[in-house]
Every structure is written in C-alpha cells, then in structure tokens.
Scaffold this motif. Structure first.
Motif: not given
Lengths: 383, 438
Positions: B268-290
């Motif tokens: 469920d990519k939408a749920a993962l992107d919303k709740h699990v994966w750190v986004g590029a705009g979340d404040g820590s660039d190095w962690l995007a996708g983490g």
C-alpha cells in the motif's frame, strides 16, 4: 587453567593436519607410501612401522577396542607433538605431524586415562627441517628467553608464598598469592604445552575429574587460594601442598626452555592468553576466592603483548594494517586496566568483586576488541 | 487481536486472510543459490545466481500448487529506495541487536558502516562473508563463522538504525543532523525500563525464515564490529506477531490473540508514504526515504493472563479469541465499531480514530527467554514499530495506552529504544548511512 585444548606445541602440527584433511598436498596421505597405521585396542597399540623418513607424517589410527581412545605423538620427554582425542570404538582418525629426525613415542590411551600404551618409533633422514627467516628465528629465540625468564623470576616469588603458607601466616600468604602467579599467567600457553604441569598447579575445583576428591586430589594455587581467602586458615595439608606446588613449578622451570616454539605458536599463544581473559577472568571465575582476577588479566595481556612485540618485525611487513590495529587495541586495553590500578608503582589492582557489571562489560568489550584482530596474527606471522 | 500490545490499526480496509500456505512475498523475489552452491564459484557463482533469478523467480499471488517464497528460501533484494525489512513481507524469525559505538573516530565508523554494508549485501544473498567459512589459511580463523553454510538466503533482511547517541555534540560532528522526530522517548506510566536492555547508538534488525540465518547475520556483524562497536543488548524473536501481507492469516501473540490484522500493507504505497517513509520535506534531507523505529521489550504476565476468564480476555482486547473479530462483528477484518467495546479496551484505545489518526507499521515478534528466577515464563512481545514521525506515531498511542489500557495489568514495558532508519542502499557503491556521513 583451562580445559584441554590445542597447546602451543601442537599448533604447528595441527596446521599440517588440517592441510591434510582439506585435501591439500600430503605426500604420506592417500598414496599409502608414508601413512603409518596404528591399531589401537583396549590393551594394545600397534604401529605398522617403527622407522620412517622425517617430514610430514600421517598416522591413521583405528580403534578396534571397546573404549574411547586417544592417540598421541610424543617427544621422548613427553612433550606433545600432536594429539587426537575422542576416537570412538570402531572409528578411524588421522593425525599428521611434522617430525624432524629423532626418537618419538606413540601413545594410545584407551579410556582416555593414564600414560597410555607406548611404542617407540624413529624418524630418519634430513626431511622436515623447516627453513625460517632470520626475523622469525630472532623472534622465537627472544620469546624462548622470555618464557625462561618468567619462570626463573616466578620461583622466588612462589617460594615467598609457599614459605608464608608453611609458616601459617595467613595474611602474608594472601599478600604473596597474586604476585606468585604473574610469571605463570604471562606465559601460560607455553606452560600448558607440558600437559602434566598445568593440572597440578593451576586447576580450579570444578576442573577436577569425576571421582577425584578435592580434599585429596586437588593441588596447586587455587586450592591454597580457597583455604586462605574463603577458609581464612591454613591447615597441615595446605603446608604440604605448598611444597608440592614448589616441586611442580621446579619441573616447569626446568622444562619451559625446551618447548617447541614457532612464530605461529607464539601468535596463537598470544590469542589464547586473551581467550583466558575472556572466559575466566572477566567472569571472575579464575580467582573466585581472592578476587585478584585483574592481576592475572594484566599478566595475560602483558604476555600476549610480548609475543606480539617480538613478531612485529615480521607482521609489520606482512600485514601492516593489522599490526597498527593491534598496537592501538593493546594500548586501549592497557589504559582501561590502569583505571583499576590505584598505585601505579605496585602490581595491585581493584578487587574484582568491587568491579560492577557495567565495568565488567566494558572490560569484556575491550578484550573482544583486542582478541578479534589478535586471532589474525598467526596468519600474518606465517606469511 | 488486530492490534499489537502497543499498536493500533490503520484506517484502510483489508481483505480476508488467505490460508497460511499462501505466498507471502510482496516485493521482487530471486531464486537464491544456496550458500554452499556459491562457494567455490566465486564470481561465476554470483553470475549464476543472477541468471537463476529470471528462470526461477517465484510468482506473486501464485496458485496454491506453486512453491511459496518462504519455503523456497528466496532472497529479498538488498538494494532499493527503502531498506528491506520494513515494508517487505514479515519473516518468521528475528534477531535484533543494539550496539554501542566504541570508536571516537568518524572515519573508522564510516569504514565500519561500509564493511557492514558489504557483509549484509553478501549475507542477504545467501553467501558467506569475506573469504568464506573454510578453505582459507589454516593458521587463522575463517572470515565467516560457517553456521549458515548450506542454508538458503531464507528471505534474510538486515535493517540498520541510528540511535540518538550518535548525534551527541562533540562525538561525530552529527549534532546538526539529528532529526527533530528522533526524540528521546519520555518515561511512560508503568514503564520499568532496564538500561541494559534499552538504547544503543546503532541497531540492526535481522529477519529471516530460518533462525540460524538471522543469528548468523548478527554474529558476523558483531564480529566485524569488535573494537569499533560492542553489542549493548540483543533480542531473539521466534514468531511474528504482525504481518505486512493482508492476504495472509494473522499470527497470534503470546496471549493467544491475533495480532496485526490491520497493519499497513507492504504494497500500500499511499499508506506507506503517508505513515512510514520520511518525506523529502520532513526536515532531514539525509533521512528521506527512511523511517523511525521504536523498539520496546514488553514482558507479559503470562501466568496471571492464563488464569483470566475468556470473557474478560476478550473484553480487554475488544476482539474475540477464536476468529479475532472486533466486538459485535463476525470476521477478523471487519471494520471495528469502537463504541461497542469497553471504554478501556486495548483495540479501542489503540485505534487511529482514538488517536487523531496516528498510524504505525508494526513488525513485532514474540519472545521467550526461558524463565525468570521465580519460575515464571520470561515471555512477551518484542514490539517493533516503524513510522514517519515518532512524535505523531508511537508517542500519542503509547501515552493513551499507558494511561488507561486494561491490558496494562498483564504487561510491562521493560526495554525501550528509538532509532532513525536511513533510506535504502541504492546500489553496489552505496552504503548504510552514506547520506548522513558523506
């Protein structure tokens, strides 16, 4: 003290045996020309030939008896060249030893007890004499000198301990106990290569075999340690044991210079000293009554470091990265130990029962940090 | 039950569970050569494995007569945008280890992460580390300890995390890179945390279908790390308590209830992107996708639980024990009607609707570490939750549960740790933590 395992002396021979097992070149294997067959039973130990060319020699033993047996290849003075334990009834095993020309004994030990059934054999010719580099010869000679010195310096310290025990002076004996062991602990893998001395002087109560009575059969430092530190007294038997300890240590002092030493066995001996720390000292098992574990710990590290220092001319060429790493880790562990040494002038360390769990963990981490790269030293020394 | 002890359920509806034999793999799968087969082949063996992947790939959603990915011992790809071991199908076994970093040298730490990555790359492909388990110099111990020789990759995944200590001032120059969401967890009411089972500068989660493969992996990494890292604590898990594959039957926890029924699906990519994966705009660039990982060792008072009447057990969870259906519903995966449950039922309190939509991905495992000194089973749930932000994920849910959950009479949180989980290793030149350290 530790359970039976490869001694320094056998290390080189075991290397040869492993080579044979893994199917590398082995002139006396498979072709049948050089393999010595040993027929072991509960009452006999027959060898197919009593004279053979020196060099790598394979002994194929078949246990035709009803008891589990062991096979030893021994020097005339009982030093072990190679050994194989736990050969079950009806099974075969092969051990390979590198034998220079000279006299040897083959011993089968049905039931894995006693002196075994002996056979005299002879290796002839000029094979088996390994050429070593001048650096290797120098390292071995210097280490041989070191182990002899350690034994020589131990005798008077042990005598002071024995004298205090015999005088019934509990406090003086307690004080002399840990220092009397330092030389032994620095060179223990060499001492252990003479299989009969270690169980006499350094066995712990739990190291006794089934059927042995601690009151009658337990000798050496740790028996006296228990009397002094747990019992807080010295009885007549302890006084006799002090003399026994000195007699056994005298045998060690006499034999230690004759040990078979190679660069590889020095390196593996250094690693074994750290193994001793990892299994017996960081747990507080070794000195469970006196809690002088950190004195032994320091001595083990010093002995290992001595072997490493002597091998450095070789290993700094064959594996400079490893050599640098070991220098760093020896320094780190020594620094850590210094935290437990209030008086830098004395060889006294914090009592191990005062060392907390978190501190023991830190010491254990330090031992792992050194022992893991140290296990690679033998390969670097052999290159 | 559908919720883990501290977890909750995502909002999306999910289909009914399929029989246990159904294939579990949701990501791409390769037919992995056995470790033994690879030995001796060297580069040729690797090529063989890669070629075999095309020919023997396990079909997804295959018909029942096809072999499942788990029983085929398949390999889960190590490289990717996200680390494997988070959204990928949950394996049967766990070995989790937290490490203290002992070195003070940043370059040495970086080298260790590169060495670990290389070892992880090999082991997840079913190969031994370094020169292998035998055949090397007889004078030295082998590079690989050898207990996994001959075993298949067993869907081994290795997932690394970075603890708050790594970002401490004056340590590795990372203080400016500590993400705001990597908080030091507060002490929740009822917590009885053992420092020796908590925290850590690094963690590695090893999941596999074969426990020996998971244990081997942690052992090799610990060995490679000696002198640079030291194991702080570790935990074995023997049975998954939640799954990321909704077409699979929900496993039960040690209390006998189904767990993880409505976990986020790994597809469920939408749920993962919303709740699990750190986004590029979340404040820590190095962690995007983490992601962020919260690990909690939750001890269960097994003996008193077992003396609890069935009706009370079901009231505590808010689900029935047999089917796992929420109160008033007939099927496990029916949408729960929270108001039908007791006000302090576990499911009701943990549900996103009770927590402003807070949603986490659970990957917990049951553990049993023998018995304690009083003869009680030392067992429970080793809770692992991945989320995009700990502050809006685990924390509000656990606050609510710690305050009111009737289950608290039967459980106690005894270990706790939190980690920032970096993005995936992209390719053979990439390494764990590159975006943080490079």
């Amino acid at each position: 003290m530790r359970p039976v395992r490869l001694s320094v002396v056998t290390a080189a021979a075991v290397v040869a045996a492993l080579t044979a097992v893994t199917g590398c070149s082995e002139k006396s294997d498979a072709s049948g020309d050089g393999t010595i067959k040993v027929a072991a039973s509960d009452s006999a130990c027959e060898v197919s030939t009593k004279e053979f060319p020196a060099g790598k020699v394979a002994f194929e033993v078949e246990n035709k008896g009803s008891k589990v047996t062991e096979l030893y290849v021994l020097f005339p003075d009982d030093r072990i060249v190679a050994e194989r334990e736990n050969i079950g009834p009806g099974t075969k095993a092969t051990i390979t030893a590198e034998l220079k020309a000279g006299d040897y004994e083959i011993a089968c030990k049905p039931g894995m007890k006693g002196d075994g059934i002996r056979q005299q054999v002879k290796a002839t010719g000029t094979g088996g004499t390994e050429k070593r580099s001048p650096e290797a010869d120098a390292a071995v000679a210097a280490y041989r000198k070191y182990v002899q010195e350690q034994a020589d310096e131990t005798i008077p310290k042990a005598q002071a301990f024995a004298d205090a025990v015999k005088a019934g002076d509990v406090e003086a004996a307690k004080k002399a106990y840990a220092p009397s062991r330092i030389g032994w602990e620095r060179t223990e893998p060499v001492a252990e290569s003479f299989g009969d001395i270690d169980p006499k002087v350094d066995v712990r109560e739990d190291g006794l075999e089934a059927g042995q009575d601690p009151e009658k059969d337990w000798t050496g430092w740790h028996k006296l340690e228990k009397s002094l530190f747990e019992g807080n007294k010295i009885d007549d038997n302890d006084k006799k044991l002090a003399d026994t300890l000195m007699a056994d240590l005298a045998v060690w002092q006499k034999k230690v210079g004759q040990a078979e030493i190679t660069p590889t066995s020095m390196a593996n001996g250094a690693k074994e000293l750290l193994d001793e720390v990892a299994t017996g000292k960081v747990t507080g098992e070794e000195e469970r009554y006196s809690h002088t574990d950190l004195v032994d710990f320091k001595a083990n590290v010093e002995g290992a470091e001595k072997a490493f220092e002597l091998l450095k001319p070789i290993t700094s060429k064959t594996d400079p990265a490893l050599t640098t790493e070991l220098e760093k880790q020896f320094a780190a562990l020594n620094n850590l130990l210094e935290k437990y040494r209030p008086n830098k002038a004395a060889y006294e360390f914090t009592s191990y029962d005062k060392v907390g769990e978190a501190e023991r963990k830190e010491l254990s981490d330090g031992v792992n940090a050194l022992a893991e790269p140290l296990s690679k030293l033998a390969a670097a020394a052999a290159k | 039950m559908s919720e883990s002890v501290s977890g909750q359920q995502p909002a999306q509806d999910e289909p009914h569970g399929a029989p246990e034999a159904a294939p579990e793999q949701t990501g791409p799968v390769t037919g992995a050569p056995s470790r033994r087969a690879v030995l001796g082949w060297g580069g040729a063996g690797l090529a063989l494995g890669a070629a075999a992947a095309g020919g023997t790939a396990i079909a997804l959603n295959s018909s029942p007569d096809m072999v499942s990915a788990a029983s085929a011992g398949a390999a889960v790809p190590f490289h990717g945008e996200h680390q494997a071991g988070i959204a990928s199908a949950v394996q049967d076994r766990l070995h989790f280890a937290a490490f203290d970093v002992k070195t003070k040298d940043r370059a040495e730490l970086v080298q260790l992460l590169k060495d670990w990555t290389e070892a992880a790359r090999l082991m997840t492909a079913g190969q031994p580390v370094g020169e292998g388990g035998y055949g090397g110099l007889p004078e030295a111990p082998p590079d690989d300890t050898g207990e996994a020789l001959g075993l298949k990759a067993s869907r081994l995944t290795l997932t690394i995390g970075f603890g708050p200590g790594l970002f401490a001032k004056g340590r590795f120059g990372l203080e400016g890179k500590r993400p705001g969401a990597l908080i030091d967890l507060e002490l929740f009411p009822g917590d009885n945390l053992d420092a020796a089972r908590s925290g850590g500068d690094l963690c590695v989660q090893a999941c596999a279908d074969d426990p020996q493969v998971a244990v081997h992996a942690i052992r090799q990494l610990a060995r490679i790390g000696f002198g640079k890292t030291a194991v702080r604590w570790s935990q074995l898990g023997f049975g998954k308590t939640s799954s990321t594959t909704p077409d699979e039957q929900t496993p039960r926890n040690m209390m006998g209830f189904k767990d993880g029924t409505r976990n986020i699906s790994g597809t469920d990519k939408a749920a993962l992107d919303k709740h699990v994966w750190v986004g590029a705009g979340d404040g820590s660039d190095w962690l995007a996708g983490g992601s962020y990982l919260v690990a909690r060792r939750i001890r269960m008072n097994i003996e008193t639980w077992d003396r609890t009447p069935l009706g009370e057990q079901e009231d505590i969870f808010g689900r029935d024990k047999g089917e796992g259906a929420p109160v008033g519903k007939s099927k496990e995966r029916d949408e729960p009607f929270l108001k039908a449950m007791k006000p302090e039922a576990h499911v009701r309190l943990a549900h996103p609707d009770s927590n402003d939509g807070a949603t986490i991905l659970r990957r917990g495992y049951s553990f049993t570490d023998g018995t304690d000194g009083l003869g009680r089973l030392d067992a429970g749930l080793f809770f692992l939750a991945y989320q995009r932000d700990v502050r809006t994920g685990f924390v509000p849910i656990q606050r609510k549960l710690a305050k009111s959950d009737v289950l608290n009479e039967y459980i106690q949180h005894v270990g706790s740790a939190v980690f920032a989980v970096p993005p995936g290793v992209r390719d053979k030149d990439d390494w764990w933590g590159r975006t943080l350290f490079a």
